[in-house]
Design a protein around this motif. Structure first.
Motif, PDB file in Angstrom:
ATOM      1  N   ALA A  49       0.699  -1.331   0.163  1.00 33.71           N
ATOM      2  CA  ALA A  49       0.028  -0.121   0.040  1.00 33.71           C
ATOM      3  C   ALA A  49       0.871   1.390   0.015  1.00 33.71           C
ATOM      4  O   ALA A  49       1.966   1.179   0.346  1.00 33.71           O
ATOM      5  CB  ALA A  49      -0.726   0.244   1.184  1.00 33.71           C
ATOM      6  N   SER A  57      -4.501  10.745  -0.770  1.00 38.16           N
ATOM      7  CA  SER A  57      -4.740   9.668  -1.682  1.00 38.16           C
ATOM      8  C   SER A  57      -4.023   8.432  -1.095  1.00 38.16           C
ATOM      9  O   SER A  57      -2.694   8.365  -0.588  1.00 38.16           O
ATOM     10  CB  SER A  57      -3.890  10.151  -2.946  1.00 38.16           C
ATOM     11  OG  SER A  57      -3.934   9.428  -3.815  1.00 38.16           O
ATOM     12  N   THR A  58      -4.716   7.397  -1.195  1.00 36.29           N
ATOM     13  CA  THR A  58      -4.072   5.809  -1.012  1.00 36.29           C
ATOM     14  C   THR A  58      -4.220   5.233  -2.134  1.00 36.29           C
ATOM     15  O   THR A  58      -4.835   5.017  -3.039  1.00 36.29           O
ATOM     16  CB  THR A  58      -4.817   5.366   0.356  1.00 36.29           C
ATOM     17  OG1 THR A  58      -6.089   5.258  -0.083  1.00 36.29           O
ATOM     18  CG2 THR A  58      -4.657   6.312   1.601  1.00 36.29           C
ATOM     19  N   ASP A  59      -3.407   3.786  -2.000  1.00 38.19           N
ATOM     20  CA  ASP A  59      -3.458   2.885  -3.189  1.00 38.19           C
ATOM     21  C   ASP A  59      -3.296   1.488  -2.341  1.00 38.19           C
ATOM     22  O   ASP A  59      -2.344   1.463  -1.652  1.00 38.19           O
ATOM     23  CB  ASP A  59      -2.610   3.098  -4.244  1.00 38.19           C
ATOM     24  CG  ASP A  59      -2.535   2.169  -5.269  1.00 38.19           C
ATOM     25  OD1 ASP A  59      -1.686   1.181  -5.458  1.00 38.19           O
ATOM     26  OD2 ASP A  59      -3.625   2.237  -5.961  1.00 38.19           O
ATOM     27  N   TYR A  60      -3.482   0.469  -2.852  1.00 37.65           N
ATOM     28  CA  TYR A  60      -3.449  -1.016  -2.618  1.00 37.65           C
ATOM     29  C   TYR A  60      -3.110  -2.050  -3.552  1.00 37.65           C
ATOM     30  O   TYR A  60      -3.764  -1.830  -4.698  1.00 37.65           O
ATOM     31  CB  TYR A  60      -4.595  -1.229  -1.477  1.00 37.65           C
ATOM     32  CG  TYR A  60      -5.169  -0.526  -0.468  1.00 37.65           C
ATOM     33  CD1 TYR A  60      -5.980   0.775  -0.699  1.00 37.65           C
ATOM     34  CD2 TYR A  60      -4.390  -0.400   0.676  1.00 37.65           C
ATOM     35  CE1 TYR A  60      -6.254   1.673   0.548  1.00 37.65           C
ATOM     36  CE2 TYR A  60      -4.679   0.437   1.658  1.00 37.65           C
ATOM     37  CZ  TYR A  60      -5.626   1.450   1.544  1.00 37.65           C
ATOM     38  OH  TYR A  60      -6.138   2.114   2.643  1.00 37.65           O
ATOM     39  N   ASP A  62      -3.892  -5.387  -5.074  1.00 37.69           N
ATOM     40  CA  ASP A  62      -5.051  -6.265  -5.366  1.00 37.69           C
ATOM     41  C   ASP A  62      -5.449  -7.165  -4.267  1.00 37.69           C
ATOM     42  O   ASP A  62      -6.501  -7.393  -3.559  1.00 37.69           O
ATOM     43  CB  ASP A  62      -5.336  -6.779  -6.683  1.00 37.69           C
ATOM     44  CG  ASP A  62      -5.510  -5.992  -7.886  1.00 37.69           C
ATOM     45  OD1 ASP A  62      -5.270  -6.077  -8.867  1.00 37.69           O
ATOM     46  OD2 ASP A  62      -5.949  -4.943  -7.478  1.00 37.69           O
ATOM     47  N   LYS A  65      -6.591  -5.233  -0.932  1.00 41.32           N
ATOM     48  CA  LYS A  65      -7.641  -4.121  -1.254  1.00 41.32           C
ATOM     49  C   LYS A  65      -8.914  -4.710  -0.594  1.00 41.32           C
ATOM     50  O   LYS A  65      -9.290  -5.830  -0.542  1.00 41.32           O
ATOM     51  CB  LYS A  65      -7.917  -4.163  -2.748  1.00 41.32           C
ATOM     52  CG  LYS A  65      -8.540  -2.736  -2.890  1.00 41.32           C
ATOM     53  CD  LYS A  65      -8.730  -2.657  -4.573  1.00 41.32           C
ATOM     54  CE  LYS A  65      -7.298  -2.228  -5.095  1.00 41.32           C
ATOM     55  NZ  LYS A  65      -7.341  -1.818  -6.551  1.00 41.32           N
ATOM     56  N   TYR A 105       5.407   4.097  -7.566  1.00 38.01           N
ATOM     57  CA  TYR A 105       5.219   3.875  -6.027  1.00 38.01           C
ATOM     58  C   TYR A 105       5.085   2.408  -5.730  1.00 38.01           C
ATOM     59  O   TYR A 105       5.045   2.074  -4.620  1.00 38.01           O
ATOM     60  CB  TYR A 105       3.818   4.636  -5.468  1.00 38.01           C
ATOM     61  CG  TYR A 105       2.652   4.171  -6.400  1.00 38.01           C
ATOM     62  CD1 TYR A 105       2.174   4.805  -7.472  1.00 38.01           C
ATOM     63  CD2 TYR A 105       1.862   3.419  -5.798  1.00 38.01           C
ATOM     64  CE1 TYR A 105       1.159   4.639  -8.039  1.00 38.01           C
ATOM     65  CE2 TYR A 105       0.733   2.938  -6.442  1.00 38.01           C
ATOM     66  CZ  TYR A 105       0.247   3.535  -7.439  1.00 38.01           C
ATOM     67  OH  TYR A 105      -0.911   3.043  -8.031  1.00 38.01           O
ATOM     68  N   THR A 106       4.835   1.554  -6.768  1.00 35.87           N
ATOM     69  CA  THR A 106       4.723   0.051  -6.572  1.00 35.87           C
ATOM     70  C   THR A 106       6.094  -0.555  -6.724  1.00 35.87           C
ATOM     71  O   THR A 106       6.194  -1.748  -6.176  1.00 35.87           O
ATOM     72  CB  THR A 106       3.663  -0.619  -7.449  1.00 35.87           C
ATOM     73  OG1 THR A 106       4.169  -0.521  -8.832  1.00 35.87           O
ATOM     74  CG2 THR A 106       2.167  -0.039  -7.349  1.00 35.87           C
TER      75      THR A 106
END
Length: 124
Positions: A49, A57-60, A62, A65, A105-106
């Motif tokens: 994440a 702002s956030t991201d995960y 899969d 999630k 970012y990943t």
């Protein structure tokens, strides 16, 4: 420069929860984007994440999630990872990392500073 220290790992049964914390030093913490990664034995480091500098702002990945939530408190120089509905495949060493850019970012190579990691073990 940012120095990070993770905590909160441990042993938990499948379906349980853990909350990881990442305490950062440095007056510029709030200017860094933060990410959580994990690494299981024999496997590559895996993105979990990310959260931008403001927390807006956030991201995960899969795989997490809907189960994990990343957050930050810039007043406390701390980033959190709330992990719910844990599965045995979540077992790994979890690392937090700081980045000045979120362009890739990943990708672990995007991050400038890393903590020592905290072990999370989920039993079936």
């Amino acid at each position: 420069q940012v120095h990070t220290v993770e905590s909160g790992g441990g042993l938990v049964q499948a379906g349980g929860s853990l909350r990881l914390s990442c305490a950062a030093s440095g007056r510029t913490f709030s200017s860094y984007h933060m990410g959580w990664f994990r690494q299981a034995p024999g496997k590559a480091r895996e993105y979990v994440a990310a959260i931008n500098w403001s927390g807006g702002s956030t991201d995960y990945a899969d795989s997490v999630k809907g189960r994990f939530t990343i957050s930050r408190d810039n007043a406390k120089n701390t980033v959190y990872l709330q992990m719910n509905s844990l599965k045995p495949e979540d077992t790994a060493v979890y690392y937090c990392a700081a980045a000045s850019s979120l362009y890739y970012y990943t990708n672990p190579t995007n991050y400038d500073y890393w903590g020592q990691g905290t072990q999370v073990t989920v039993s079936s």
